[in-house]
Write a protein that holds these residues in place. Structure first.
Motif, PDB file in Angstrom:
ATOM      1  N   SER A  60      -8.704  -3.666   7.926  1.00  0.00           N
ATOM      2  CA  SER A  60      -7.948  -2.446   8.175  1.00  0.00           C
ATOM      3  C   SER A  60      -6.470  -2.774   8.336  1.00  0.00           C
ATOM      4  O   SER A  60      -6.105  -3.662   9.106  1.00  0.00           O
ATOM      5  CB  SER A  60      -8.454  -1.745   9.441  1.00  0.00           C
TER       6      SER A  60
ATOM      7  N   THR B 174      -4.149   4.542   7.844  1.00  0.00           N
ATOM      8  CA  THR B 174      -4.769   3.226   7.918  1.00  0.00           C
ATOM      9  C   THR B 174      -5.663   3.036   6.696  1.00  0.00           C
ATOM     10  O   THR B 174      -6.451   3.923   6.355  1.00  0.00           O
ATOM     11  CB  THR B 174      -5.606   3.104   9.203  1.00  0.00           C
ATOM     12  N   HIS B 175      -5.542   1.890   6.042  1.00  0.00           N
ATOM     13  CA  HIS B 175      -6.306   1.625   4.830  1.00  0.00           C
ATOM     14  C   HIS B 175      -7.265   0.449   5.039  1.00  0.00           C
ATOM     15  O   HIS B 175      -6.828  -0.659   5.352  1.00  0.00           O
ATOM     16  CB  HIS B 175      -5.378   1.306   3.659  1.00  0.00           C
TER      17      HIS B 175
ATOM     18  N   MET C  52      -9.052  -2.267   3.404  1.00  0.00           N
ATOM     19  CA  MET C  52      -8.986  -2.936   2.096  1.00  0.00           C
ATOM     20  C   MET C  52     -10.184  -3.861   1.912  1.00  0.00           C
ATOM     21  O   MET C  52     -10.529  -4.640   2.796  1.00  0.00           O
ATOM     22  CB  MET C  52      -7.676  -3.707   1.979  1.00  0.00           C
TER      23      MET C  52
ATOM     24  N   ASN D 146       1.736  -2.042   4.518  1.00  0.00           N
ATOM     25  CA  ASN D 146       1.355  -0.630   4.503  1.00  0.00           C
ATOM     26  C   ASN D 146       2.596   0.242   4.663  1.00  0.00           C
ATOM     27  O   ASN D 146       3.178   0.326   5.749  1.00  0.00           O
ATOM     28  CB  ASN D 146       0.345  -0.337   5.612  1.00  0.00           C
TER      29      ASN D 146
ATOM     30  N   HIS E 152      -8.854   7.610  -1.746  1.00  0.00           N
ATOM     31  CA  HIS E 152      -7.748   6.714  -2.079  1.00  0.00           C
ATOM     32  C   HIS E 152      -8.103   5.793  -3.245  1.00  0.00           C
ATOM     33  O   HIS E 152      -7.286   5.570  -4.145  1.00  0.00           O
ATOM     34  CB  HIS E 152      -7.363   5.880  -0.867  1.00  0.00           C
TER      35      HIS E 152
ATOM     36  N   LEU F 260       0.873  -1.179   0.000  1.00  0.00           N
ATOM     37  CA  LEU F 260       0.000   0.000   0.000  1.00  0.00           C
ATOM     38  C   LEU F 260       0.904   1.222   0.000  1.00  0.00           C
ATOM     39  O   LEU F 260       1.599   1.501   0.981  1.00  0.00           O
ATOM     40  CB  LEU F 260      -0.921  -0.031   1.216  1.00  0.00           C
TER      41      LEU F 260
ATOM     42  N   TRP G 116      -2.183   7.883  -4.319  1.00  0.00           N
ATOM     43  CA  TRP G 116      -2.361   6.592  -3.663  1.00  0.00           C
ATOM     44  C   TRP G 116      -2.324   5.476  -4.704  1.00  0.00           C
ATOM     45  O   TRP G 116      -2.863   5.623  -5.800  1.00  0.00           O
ATOM     46  CB  TRP G 116      -3.670   6.576  -2.876  1.00  0.00           C
TER      47      TRP G 116
ATOM     48  N   CYS H 151      -8.904   0.121  -1.610  1.00  0.00           N
ATOM     49  CA  CYS H 151      -9.022   0.800  -0.324  1.00  0.00           C
ATOM     50  C   CYS H 151     -10.401   1.449  -0.276  1.00  0.00           C
ATOM     51  O   CYS H 151     -10.834   2.066  -1.249  1.00  0.00           O
ATOM     52  CB  CYS H 151      -7.933   1.848  -0.177  1.00  0.00           C
TER      53      CYS H 151
ATOM     54  N   MET I 124      -5.599   3.588  -5.533  1.00  0.00           N
ATOM     55  CA  MET I 124      -5.388   2.415  -4.680  1.00  0.00           C
ATOM     56  C   MET I 124      -6.522   1.421  -4.942  1.00  0.00           C
ATOM     57  O   MET I 124      -7.417   1.201  -4.129  1.00  0.00           O
ATOM     58  CB  MET I 124      -5.311   2.820  -3.203  1.00  0.00           C
TER      59      MET I 124
END
Length: 336
Positions: free
Chosen positions: A276, A249-250, A252, A244, A304, A208, A217, A299, A309
């Motif tokens: 997360s 914090t992503h 997914m 990451n 993002h 990420l 992103w 994401c 992403m």
């Protein structure tokens, strides 16, 4: 409804009440608590988990949690959802009559990121920070973190913490406002297995990546429009490795198939559709590839996903009559 509108759910003292929390925001994580009531978590992302008592939990964008509460007193209780950035909140009320309210808590102070959240050791005793006094951060416009391909956060020793998805020494490890139990992913155990416990056929690494200043992103340093689709074979079991490398914090999300969160050994790992991944951490999931067609993998922070992403997943093979249907459904979902 906004905080001033005070959504109210009515109850009779002693009743067991099931509350379903859905984070339908575009970009906000919430920390949720009901002062004066303990919550029994019974479901995550629509799948039953072994019940766990908590005082507070964090919910990522598009995650859902079902909890059971049992208010025994004839009074009002505030449902308080505080943004992780401590910039605002949502709130509602559980009460025995319309118009009742309880105290609304004050916003807590903002947690700060640490060196651990950048995948670095927080024990930097040998580093002379005094020499950095003249460093003008406003002039660091050319610093593009997305090009730091040689920095492998997954190989850095994060140690152990109260939550396996936060680095030891992280400034983001959540704590309950009352000092009690804060839900961790490691607390989530499937009530019963959804899939047979078996070894994955292969592993796919998804780094990420992004740039906080330019707000770009991507995954593996490549934006969606420049990336090749991920091709999976119907019937295989794929292990995804999320690394990451960013300071955010992503959450997914893989469309069409479940993600088995690798947090507890064996068949009791929880089944989710949003995972997360905290800054400076590596998280593993496994997916039974059981739905043919074209799917989105992204994401769930809206900006993002739109910025890049995002990946297209193509599941090859499987029942032909399902493939065409799922490809059409996935396309419609992406447009919506």
């Amino acid at each position: 409804k906004g905080p001033s509108q005070n959504w109210t759910g009515l109850f009779k003292p002693g009743e067991r009440i099931r509350l379903r929390f859905i984070n339908s925001s575009a970009m906000t994580y919430f920390d949720i608590r009901i002062p004066g009531l303990e919550m029994l978590v019974v479901q995550a992302d629509g799948n039953n988990v072994k019940p766990v008592n908590v005082d507070e939990f964090r919910i990522g964008v598009a995650e859902t949690y079902d909890v059971i509460v049992r208010p025994r007193e004839d009074k009002a209780y505030t449902i308080f959802a505080e943004s992780m950035g401590r910039s605002g909140f949502a709130r509602g009320t559980l009460a025995t009559a319309e118009g009742m309210e309880a105290d609304v808590p004050e916003l807590r102070s903002l947690s700060l990121l640490t060196m651990a959240d950048m995948g670095m050791s927080h024990d930097m005793a040998g580093m002379d920070h005094s020499a950095m006094k003249g460093m003008d951060h406003s002039k660091m416009k050319g610093m593009d973190h997305s090009k730091m391909k040689g920095m492998d956060h997954s190989k850095m020793d994060m140690g152990e913490s109260t939550d396996p998805f936060y680095a030891d020494g992280s400034g983001l490890i959540p704590t309950a406002a009352n000092g009690g139990k804060f839900l961790s992913y490691s607390d989530l155990r499937a009530q019963k297995p959804l899939y047979e416990d078996r070894e994955p056929t292969r592993e796919i690494e998804l780094r990420l990546t992004g740039n906080m200043e330019r707000y770009t992103w991507s995954i593996n340093g490549i934006k969606y429009e420049d990336a090749e689709p991920l091709r999976l074979q119907y019937g295989e079991r794929v292990r995804f490795k999320f690394v990451n490398e960013t300071m955010m914090t992503h959450p997914m999300h893989l469309h069409g198939m479940w993600s088995i969160l690798d947090v507890n050994a064996g068949k009791w790992n929880p089944i989710k559709h949003v995972i997360s991944v905290a800054p400076g951490t590596t998280v593993y999931t496994e997916t039974e590839v059981d739905e043919p067609g074209d799917w989105a993998f992204h994401c769930h922070l809206s900006y993002h996903a739109a910025a890049g992403m995002f990946r297209k997943v193509i599941v090859e093979g499987g029942p032909k009559n399902m493939t065409a249907l799922n490809s059409t459904t996935s396309t419609l979902g992406a447009v919506q």
